[in-house]
Enzyme design. Structure first.
Site, PDB file in Angstrom:
ATOM      1  N   GLN A 185      35.592  30.141  28.013  1.00  0.00           N
ATOM      2  CA  GLN A 185      36.496  29.033  28.358  1.00  0.00           C
ATOM      3  C   GLN A 185      35.724  27.719  28.453  1.00  0.00           C
ATOM      4  O   GLN A 185      36.236  26.670  28.054  1.00  0.00           O
ATOM      5  CB  GLN A 185      37.257  29.357  29.644  1.00  0.00           C
ATOM      6  N   GLN A 227      50.332  35.993  39.468  1.00  0.00           N
ATOM      7  CA  GLN A 227      51.099  35.635  40.664  1.00  0.00           C
ATOM      8  C   GLN A 227      50.856  34.199  41.143  1.00  0.00           C
ATOM      9  O   GLN A 227      51.776  33.528  41.597  1.00  0.00           O
ATOM     10  CB  GLN A 227      50.771  36.604  41.804  1.00  0.00           C
ATOM     11  N   ASP A 261      40.536  27.882  51.887  1.00  0.00           N
ATOM     12  CA  ASP A 261      39.741  28.130  53.100  1.00  0.00           C
ATOM     13  C   ASP A 261      39.811  26.911  54.033  1.00  0.00           C
ATOM     14  O   ASP A 261      39.975  27.046  55.244  1.00  0.00           O
ATOM     15  CB  ASP A 261      38.293  28.409  52.704  1.00  0.00           C
ATOM     16  N   HIS A 318      32.841  30.488  47.906  1.00  0.00           N
ATOM     17  CA  HIS A 318      34.192  30.958  48.213  1.00  0.00           C
ATOM     18  C   HIS A 318      34.134  32.485  48.309  1.00  0.00           C
ATOM     19  O   HIS A 318      34.514  33.211  47.389  1.00  0.00           O
ATOM     20  CB  HIS A 318      35.172  30.502  47.142  1.00  0.00           C
ATOM     21  N   ALA A 320      48.170  32.729  33.085  1.00  0.00           N
ATOM     22  CA  ALA A 320      49.467  32.061  33.254  1.00  0.00           C
ATOM     23  C   ALA A 320      50.580  32.989  33.715  1.00  0.00           C
ATOM     24  O   ALA A 320      51.544  32.538  34.333  1.00  0.00           O
ATOM     25  CB  ALA A 320      49.858  31.362  31.953  1.00  0.00           C
TER      26      ALA A 320
END
Lengths: 329, 329
Positions: free
Chosen positions: B112, B15, B159, B187, B12
């Site tokens: 997570q 950037q 992308d 990715h 959080a």
């Protein structure tokens, strides 16, 4: 689709613009049907860094972003622009005196005022965020004699938003429950966030909060919030400043809601006894793309002292850069 | 006003979130009538910096931002959340091998995933941006056995947007004139931006551009655009990544336009011969909060080689973190 509007920003490679530009390009400022063309002004030394930002803007494939014009020439940056966000300013360098800083910035805003005067759309709306914002605004106006001085404003909306947020928190309400907040004066530590006219869910705020809390806590917290953010972040407010710039311009263009007003620093016309040769933050209502200072508010003794203090500071700033005001009566 | 939605973001204080959070809170993601509650996850060492961002969010007086919950505990961060942007990831440190980096990140996304599994809303929509995004997504899915794997996606929208922007520029049209762009695969640099199905103002793109330009210029430029941005900015893409995250989630929630699709990395169901145990970027249509992989596209030889290359890379990544996939078949 409408004809694109041209929006100039200065200090385009800086932190505030890194938030602001992407929100403008996404349509947040003027809605999903208004294409925009961005004119990005930076100093020559920052053009490389600006190129990275241009690339990132391109990488968003924004449907509304019709063109991007990066430049270091104010005469190119302000050509035909409908809106100008003057954000870039000289920060205080090591050993720099306050007078030197005022002067360095006044030079920048004199040049930009002249370029706006020559090249901008005659109804251009100018918002000055770069500090000292009020006095920079005064300089820009003085150097743009062919533009209406009412086209120029300076930003106290971040202070205004902070004051709303703090009062809402204190009263345990939503920020949308607060109306008629006012920030008076200079965008500096002498600014005066005034709750005496503010309403909380339609009731006078001052009936719901302790006046001593206002004087001892609320006013100084808002006045020094910028410094507090710098202390904690290690950098000055950027995303919240960009947000306030959007709020300011949106309010100016779309108008204030019925029964509410906003704070904007604008040329004084002598109202509330503030001398005419200053740019001062007042409560304003906006309509049809124009603004009016809210008249006839009762100013109590506590408030009046604060207004005079901020006025005095602005008069001193004015004195120091008066050689750059020569272009306009 | 509707009931607020709860949105978790990780990393959080980073950037990307410095752009993303302010745009979510302003209502850009879910519109001007949808209040939001932000759950901000950071590592303990960054909580001080996060405090500065919380203060700036407060300073915006956003009418839609009902509450902000900063925390370093994933079990608190993901409680009852409707949306999760998993943005924080371990960056490559000095001397760190690729395998170590994969492993360090897989650990984070395993934790997570488990926390989402235990605490999130059963229809939570999860977008993974933290790299290596596809494989992190795979790990999160494996560790959230009680959630539908279709709730988890990884981001290739940046992308996708870059590819649209570059093709639009090449054809001299607006980005909104480009439809049916596809980014396949991982990715990473093996991603494959595919113009063979793309349309420019309704016409097949490949009829308007030189195929050699596609192979020699377009594909590698998109594949290495992230590295190019880092070279020029000195930092990785942030505002454009945040913008893509908004686009991705908006498309997923609001649907794709008729006759168009988007690129999303999602669990493969074996379509196009891509092995089932991978998260792979496909062209998808979205409707009613769900997505479907676009079926039956003809994949030419050039494209198929590229897809296989990216699949191979993902299989190798999978092998390296397979000890963290044990929680799900």
């Amino acid at each position: 689709m409408k004809t694109p509007v041209r929006i100039a920003v200065t200090g385009a490679a800086g932190q505030i613009n890194y938030s602001l530009l992407f929100r403008i390009a996404s349509g947040e400022l003027f809605g999903p049907k208004q294409p925009v063309i961005l004119h990005l002004l930076e100093i020559p030394q920052a053009m490389d860094h600006l190129q990275g930002i241009v690339m990132e803007l391109e990488d968003c494939a924004y449907p509304l972003l019709y063109a991007i014009h990066p430049t270091h020439d104010p005469n190119v940056a302000f050509r035909d622009v409908d809106y100008a966000f003057l954000i870039g300013a000289r920060p205080r360098g090591p050993g720099m005196k306050r007078a030197d800083l005022l002067d360095a910035n006044a030079q920048i805003f004199a040049t930009q005022g002249q370029a706006l005067n020559q090249h901008a759309h005659r109804n251009v709306k100018v918002l000055i965020c770069g500090n000292p914002a009020n006095t920079n605004c005064l300089v820009a106006i003085a150097n743009a004699p062919e533009l209406d001085s009412k086209n120029f404003t300076a930003m106290t909306r971040l202070d205004h938003n902070r004051a709303i947020s703090m009062l809402a928190h204190q009263c345990g309400v939503l920020t949308s429950d607060i109306k008629c907040m006012t920030v008076w004066g200079n965008h500096s530590c002498t600014q005066y966030p005034d709750v005496y006219h503010a309403k909380v869910k339609g009731k006078p705020a001052i009936q719901l909060i302790d006046e001593q809390w206002v004087i001892d806590t609320f006013v100084p917290t808002i006045q020094f919030r910028g410094a507090e953010i710098i202390k904690i972040r290690g950098q000055s407010s950027a995303a919240s400043a960009a947000n306030a710039a959007i709020d300011h311009m949106q309010t100016w263009v779309n108008g204030t809601a019925h029964g509410d007003w906003a704070s904007m620093a604008v040329p004084s016309d002598g109202i509330y006894g503030i001398s005419k040769d200053l740019v001062f933050s007042f409560p304003v209502t906006c309509k049809n793309g124009g603004y009016e200072i809210v008249p006839d508010l009762e100013i109590n003794k506590i408030s009046n002292e604060r207004l005079k203090l901020s006025e005095k500071e602005l008069q001193e700033e004015r004195k120091q850069i008066k050689n750059l005001l020569r272009n306009r009566k």
